[in-house]
Design a protein around this motif. Structure first.
Motif, short mmCIF file in Angstrom:
data_model
loop_
_atom_site.label_atom_id
_atom_site.label_comp_id
_atom_site.label_asym_id
_atom_site.label_seq_id
_atom_site.Cartn_x
_atom_site.Cartn_y
_atom_site.Cartn_z
N SER A 81 3.03 -21.57 5.02
CA SER A 81 3.01 -21.23 3.60
C SER A 81 1.60 -21.36 3.04
CB SER A 81 3.97 -22.15 2.84
OG SER A 81 3.89 -21.92 1.47
N ILE A 82 0.91 -22.44 3.37
CA ILE A 82 -0.46 -22.64 2.89
C ILE A 82 -1.39 -21.58 3.46
CG2 ILE A 82 -2.45 -24.20 3.03
CD1 ILE A 82 -0.37 -26.51 2.86
N THR A 83 -1.20 -21.24 4.72
CA THR A 83 -2.01 -20.21 5.35
C THR A 83 -1.82 -18.88 4.64
OG1 THR A 83 -1.86 -21.35 7.47
CG2 THR A 83 -2.50 -19.04 7.54
N THR A 84 -0.58 -18.55 4.32
CA THR A 84 -0.30 -17.31 3.60
C THR A 84 -0.96 -17.31 2.23
OG1 THR A 84 1.81 -17.08 4.75
CG2 THR A 84 1.55 -15.83 2.71
N THR A 87 -4.68 -16.83 2.70
CA THR A 87 -4.95 -15.45 3.10
C THR A 87 -4.84 -14.52 1.90
OG1 THR A 87 -4.10 -15.89 5.30
CG2 THR A 87 -4.29 -13.59 4.67
N ASP A 88 -3.79 -14.69 1.09
CA ASP A 88 -3.62 -13.88 -0.12
C ASP A 88 -4.77 -14.10 -1.09
OD1 ASP A 88 -1.30 -12.93 0.96
OD2 ASP A 88 0.02 -14.16 -0.31
N GLU A 89 -5.20 -15.36 -1.23
CA GLU A 89 -6.31 -15.68 -2.12
C GLU A 89 -7.60 -15.05 -1.60
OE1 GLU A 89 -8.89 -19.61 -3.03
OE2 GLU A 89 -6.71 -19.85 -3.24
N ASP A 90 -7.79 -15.08 -0.29
CA ASP A 90 -8.97 -14.47 0.33
C ASP A 90 -9.01 -12.97 0.05
OD1 ASP A 90 -11.03 -15.80 1.51
OD2 ASP A 90 -10.33 -15.49 3.57
N VAL A 91 -7.86 -12.32 0.19
CA VAL A 91 -7.79 -10.87 -0.04
C VAL A 91 -8.10 -10.56 -1.49
CG1 VAL A 91 -6.18 -8.92 -0.14
CG2 VAL A 91 -6.20 -10.42 1.85
N SER A 92 -7.53 -11.32 -2.43
CA SER A 92 -7.79 -11.04 -3.85
C SER A 92 -9.24 -11.37 -4.21
CB SER A 92 -6.83 -11.82 -4.74
OG SER A 92 -7.08 -13.20 -4.65
N ASN A 93 -9.84 -12.35 -3.57
CA ASN A 93 -11.24 -12.69 -3.84
C ASN A 93 -12.20 -11.65 -3.28
OD1 ASN A 93 -10.71 -14.98 -5.30
ND2 ASN A 93 -10.82 -16.33 -3.52
N ASN A 94 -11.81 -10.98 -2.25
CA ASN A 94 -12.66 -9.93 -1.68
C ASN A 94 -12.73 -8.72 -2.63
OD1 ASN A 94 -13.42 -11.34 0.57
ND2 ASN A 94 -11.78 -10.50 1.85
N ASN A 95 -11.70 -8.55 -3.46
CA ASN A 95 -11.72 -7.45 -4.42
C ASN A 95 -12.59 -7.76 -5.62
OD1 ASN A 95 -10.00 -5.99 -2.82
ND2 ASN A 95 -8.16 -6.74 -3.85
N GLY A 102 -16.85 -16.81 -13.71
CA GLY A 102 -18.10 -16.08 -13.70
C GLY A 102 -19.10 -16.57 -12.67
N ARG A 103 -18.75 -17.59 -11.90
CA ARG A 103 -19.66 -18.08 -10.87
C ARG A 103 -19.25 -17.51 -9.53
NH1 ARG A 103 -18.76 -24.22 -11.74
NH2 ARG A 103 -16.77 -23.33 -12.21
N SER A 104 -20.23 -17.32 -8.67
CA SER A 104 -19.92 -16.85 -7.32
C SER A 104 -19.22 -17.97 -6.56
CB SER A 104 -21.20 -16.47 -6.57
OG SER A 104 -21.80 -15.36 -7.19
N ARG A 105 -18.21 -17.60 -5.84
CA ARG A 105 -17.50 -18.59 -5.03
C ARG A 105 -18.25 -18.82 -3.73
NH1 ARG A 105 -11.39 -18.87 -5.59
NH2 ARG A 105 -11.84 -20.13 -3.80
N PRO A 106 -18.30 -20.05 -3.26
CA PRO A 106 -18.94 -20.29 -1.97
C PRO A 106 -18.09 -19.66 -0.86
CG PRO A 106 -17.95 -22.31 -2.81
CD PRO A 106 -17.80 -21.26 -3.87
#
Length: 117
Positions: A81-84, A87-95, A102-106
């Motif tokens: 569940s945490i991995t999902t 992964t979903d957060e990573d996909v939305s952050n790539n967009n 307003g700050r860049s994410r590390p």
């Protein structure tokens, strides 16, 4: 060495222990897990293992094994569940390259090559 000795094999055969039982016994006796059993480990292990298992002992072990399996299954579900979510957060952050504030994410670091999930 001992497993090549005919007398040792005859002794285990007389006890009606097969090779799998012997290997399990070795693991139980080798307390420091160095691949050999010294005299102290052998004597203490034999004292610890003497006597027959009672049905209560077997039932307790079965309960503990089932409890472990249940909890491992629960933990694996939580990790999935945490991995999902990550992964979903990573996909939305790539967009959107910037965080909501307003700050860049590390950037997340990749796990080491020998890391396994």
């Amino acid at each position: 060495k001992a497993m090549k000795d005919r007398r040792v094999l005859a002794y285990f055969n007389a006890l009606k222990l097969d090779f799998t039982d012997i290997m399990t016994l070795f693991v139980l006796l080798d307390r420091d897990q160095n691949g050999s059993i010294n005299c102290d480990e052998f004597l203490r292990g034999c004292m610890r293992l003497k006597g027959e298992a009672k049905s209560l002992d077997v039932a307790k072990l079965q309960y503990e094994a089932e409890w472990l399996m249940h909890n491992m299954s629960f933990l694996l579900d939580q990790v999935a569940s945490i991995t999902t979510m990550l992964t979903d957060e990573d996909v939305s952050n790539n967009n959107s390259p910037r965080s909501p504030r307003g700050r860049s994410r590390p950037k997340r670091r990749s796990p080491p090559e020998n890391f396994k999930v």
